[in-house]
Scaffold this motif. Structure first.
Motif, PDB file in Angstrom:
ATOM      1  N   TYR A 142       0.847  -1.189   0.000  1.00  0.00           N
ATOM      2  CA  TYR A 142       0.000   0.000   0.000  1.00  0.00           C
ATOM      3  C   TYR A 142       0.878   1.234   0.000  1.00  0.00           C
ATOM      4  N   TRP A 143       0.358   2.353  -0.559  1.00  0.00           N
ATOM      5  CA  TRP A 143       1.098   3.613  -0.606  1.00  0.00           C
ATOM      6  C   TRP A 143       0.093   4.757  -0.743  1.00  0.00           C
ATOM      7  N   ARG A 144       0.565   5.968  -0.445  1.00  0.00           N
ATOM      8  CA  ARG A 144      -0.267   7.161  -0.638  1.00  0.00           C
ATOM      9  C   ARG A 144      -0.312   7.498  -2.118  1.00  0.00           C
ATOM     10  N   GLU A 145      -1.493   7.744  -2.633  1.00  0.00           N
ATOM     11  CA  GLU A 145      -1.685   8.099  -4.039  1.00  0.00           C
ATOM     12  C   GLU A 145      -1.502   9.594  -4.278  1.00  0.00           C
ATOM     13  N   ARG A 146      -1.917  10.406  -3.303  1.00  0.00           N
ATOM     14  CA  ARG A 146      -1.844  11.852  -3.511  1.00  0.00           C
ATOM     15  C   ARG A 146      -1.705  12.583  -2.184  1.00  0.00           C
ATOM     16  N   ARG A 147      -1.194  13.783  -2.295  1.00  0.00           N
ATOM     17  CA  ARG A 147      -1.075  14.639  -1.122  1.00  0.00           C
ATOM     18  C   ARG A 147      -2.436  15.273  -0.837  1.00  0.00           C
ATOM     19  N   THR A 148      -2.639  15.704   0.404  1.00  0.00           N
ATOM     20  CA  THR A 148      -3.867  16.387   0.789  1.00  0.00           C
ATOM     21  C   THR A 148      -3.509  17.634   1.580  1.00  0.00           C
ATOM     22  N   ALA A 149      -4.486  18.468   1.826  1.00  0.00           N
ATOM     23  CA  ALA A 149      -4.284  19.662   2.641  1.00  0.00           C
ATOM     24  C   ALA A 149      -3.902  19.290   4.071  1.00  0.00           C
ATOM     25  N   HIS A 150      -4.162  18.066   4.477  1.00  0.00           N
ATOM     26  CA  HIS A 150      -3.889  17.619   5.847  1.00  0.00           C
ATOM     27  C   HIS A 150      -2.438  17.199   6.056  1.00  0.00           C
ATOM     28  N   ASP A 151      -1.673  17.109   4.982  1.00  0.00           N
ATOM     29  CA  ASP A 151      -0.270  16.688   5.098  1.00  0.00           C
ATOM     30  C   ASP A 151       0.596  17.693   5.850  1.00  0.00           C
ATOM     31  N   ASP A 152       0.124  18.912   6.002  1.00  0.00           N
ATOM     32  CA  ASP A 152       0.885  19.933   6.715  1.00  0.00           C
ATOM     33  C   ASP A 152       0.485  20.045   8.189  1.00  0.00           C
ATOM     34  N   GLU A 153      -0.453  19.229   8.635  1.00  0.00           N
ATOM     35  CA  GLU A 153      -0.881  19.263  10.039  1.00  0.00           C
ATOM     36  C   GLU A 153       0.224  18.693  10.932  1.00  0.00           C
ATOM     37  N   PRO A 154       0.310  19.157  12.169  1.00  0.00           N
ATOM     38  CA  PRO A 154       1.381  18.699  13.074  1.00  0.00           C
ATOM     39  C   PRO A 154       1.427  17.187  13.273  1.00  0.00           C
ATOM     40  N   ALA A 155       0.286  16.517  13.284  1.00  0.00           N
ATOM     41  CA  ALA A 155       0.261  15.063  13.543  1.00  0.00           C
ATOM     42  C   ALA A 155       0.441  14.230  12.281  1.00  0.00           C
ATOM     43  N   ALA A 156       0.522  14.873  11.119  1.00  0.00           N
ATOM     44  CA  ALA A 156       0.666  14.125   9.869  1.00  0.00           C
ATOM     45  C   ALA A 156       1.985  13.365   9.839  1.00  0.00           C
ATOM     46  N   ARG A 157       1.948  12.197   9.236  1.00  0.00           N
ATOM     47  CA  ARG A 157       3.128  11.365   9.092  1.00  0.00           C
ATOM     48  C   ARG A 157       4.031  11.982   8.036  1.00  0.00           C
ATOM     49  N   ARG A 158       5.296  12.095   8.346  1.00  0.00           N
ATOM     50  CA  ARG A 158       6.258  12.729   7.443  1.00  0.00           C
ATOM     51  C   ARG A 158       7.054  11.693   6.666  1.00  0.00           C
ATOM     52  N   ALA A 159       7.382  12.028   5.434  1.00  0.00           N
ATOM     53  CA  ALA A 159       8.208  11.159   4.602  1.00  0.00           C
ATOM     54  C   ALA A 159       9.612  11.114   5.152  1.00  0.00           C
ATOM     55  N   GLY A 160      10.250   9.981   4.942  1.00  0.00           N
ATOM     56  CA  GLY A 160      11.654   9.864   5.323  1.00  0.00           C
ATOM     57  C   GLY A 160      11.820   9.343   6.650  1.00  0.00           C
TER      58      GLY A 160
END
Length: 105
Positions: free
Chosen positions: A87-105
């Motif tokens: 499984y993988w993320r297909e697209r970014r969302t506006a929620h990717d910048d939230e403090p609790a969002a999972r970060r790449a890397g």
């Protein structure tokens, strides 16, 4: 703000009960917002997960992790191999910048 009051970082959190997805919103726009928020919490952009890992992450916040995992795929937020092994993320969302969002890397 009164003492003891809490603030929500994201409007989608109003659908969570103590941080858990218990019921699905009826309105499609609310459901989409919640799914985007959850996708940002669980899978970083560019991250690939096996089925067990994704299901375990979903289980941390949802009473029915298999259904939520399927909803993430059906909404186009999370992609999967046909055999369900990756499984993988297909697209970014506006929620990717939230403090609790999972970060790449």
């Amino acid at each position: 703000m009164e003492e003891g009051a809490t603030t929500r970082v994201c409007d989608a959190e109003r659908f969570l009960v103590r941080g858990r997805w218990v019921t699905t919103p009826r309105r499609s726009t609310d459901r989409d917002t919640l799914l985007e928020h959850v996708a940002a919490l669980l899978v970083a952009p560019g991250e690939e997960l096996d089925e067990a890992t994704l299901t375990a992450r979903v289980a941390e916040i949802a009473d029915d992790p298999v259904r939520v995992r399927r909803d993430l795929v059906e909404s186009g937020l999370v992609g999967r191999r046909q055999d369900g092994s990756l499984y993988w993320r297909e697209r970014r969302t506006a929620h990717d910048d939230e403090p609790a969002a999972r970060r790449a890397g």
